[in-house]
Every structure is written in structure tokens, then in C-alpha cells.
Design a protein around this motif. Structure first.
Motif, short mmCIF file in Angstrom:
data_model
loop_
_atom_site.label_atom_id
_atom_site.label_comp_id
_atom_site.label_asym_id
_atom_site.label_seq_id
_atom_site.Cartn_x
_atom_site.Cartn_y
_atom_site.Cartn_z
N UNK A 15 51.14 -107.95 14.23
CA UNK A 15 52.24 -108.04 15.20
C UNK A 15 53.49 -107.36 14.62
N UNK A 16 53.78 -107.65 13.34
CA UNK A 16 54.94 -107.01 12.69
C UNK A 16 54.79 -105.50 12.71
N UNK A 17 53.63 -105.01 12.29
CA UNK A 17 53.41 -103.56 12.25
C UNK A 17 53.55 -102.93 13.63
N UNK A 18 53.00 -103.58 14.63
CA UNK A 18 53.08 -103.05 16.00
C UNK A 18 54.52 -103.02 16.50
N UNK A 19 55.28 -104.07 16.21
CA UNK A 19 56.67 -104.12 16.67
C UNK A 19 57.50 -103.01 16.02
N UNK A 21 56.32 -100.21 14.65
CA UNK A 21 55.78 -98.93 15.12
C UNK A 21 56.31 -98.60 16.51
N UNK A 22 56.28 -99.57 17.41
CA UNK A 22 56.76 -99.34 18.78
C UNK A 22 58.25 -99.03 18.82
N UNK A 23 59.03 -99.72 18.00
CA UNK A 23 60.46 -99.44 17.95
C UNK A 23 60.71 -98.01 17.49
N UNK A 24 60.02 -97.60 16.44
CA UNK A 24 60.22 -96.24 15.90
C UNK A 24 59.66 -95.20 16.86
#
Length: 79
Positions: A15-19, A21-24
């Protein structure tokens, strides 16, 4: 996000990685954001950096995005 980053739970790490990644990934659209949303996003970037939620290559990328944004005319919302 800090808790998720340090979590032993694989789901929370993902979840952390996805959040992050999506922000960037959303960076390429920031020039289209309305002022208020852009301000909130800028504060989020700053908070991630300030609280060391991102590090290493992710930190370098965040800082690069901030520096690029500072070079742009704030009134220019063109593609």
C-alpha cells in the motif's frame, strides 16, 4: 505512511509503495491542477521529505520534482 513504510506486513508495504508511486506518477499532470489541489499536493511532497518518509532514489526524485516546479512560472498552466 511512515508506519506503513516500516511495517512487517507485506500488504501495508505494498500500500505504501503504491501510494508513493501513484503520487509521483501524477507529477506529469500537476500543471493541470487547480491552485488549491496543487498547494495541497505541494504540502504533501514537503511533508514526505521533511518527515523522511521517502529516502534514497525516491527522495532524489521528490527533490528533483520540487526543484523543477520552482523553476516554472506559477501562472503558466499550459500543457
Amino acid at each position: 505512511l511512515k508506519r506503513f513504510k516500516a511495517s512487517a506486513d507485506a500488504r501495508e508495504l505494498e500500500i505504501f509503495r503504491c501510494m508513493i508511486h501513484n503520487l509521483f506518477d501524477e507529477y506529469r499532470f500537476f500543471h493541470r491542477y487547480p491552485d488549491m489541489e496543487l498547494r495541497v499536493t505541494g504540502e504533501l511532497f514537503g511533508t514526505l521529505i521533511q518527515h523522511q518518509v521517502v529516502s534514497h532514489m525516491t527522495l532524489a526524485l521528490a527533490l528533483r520534482y520540487v526543484l523543477e516546479a520552482l523553476k516554472k512560472d506559477p501562472r503558466d498552466h499550459s500543457d
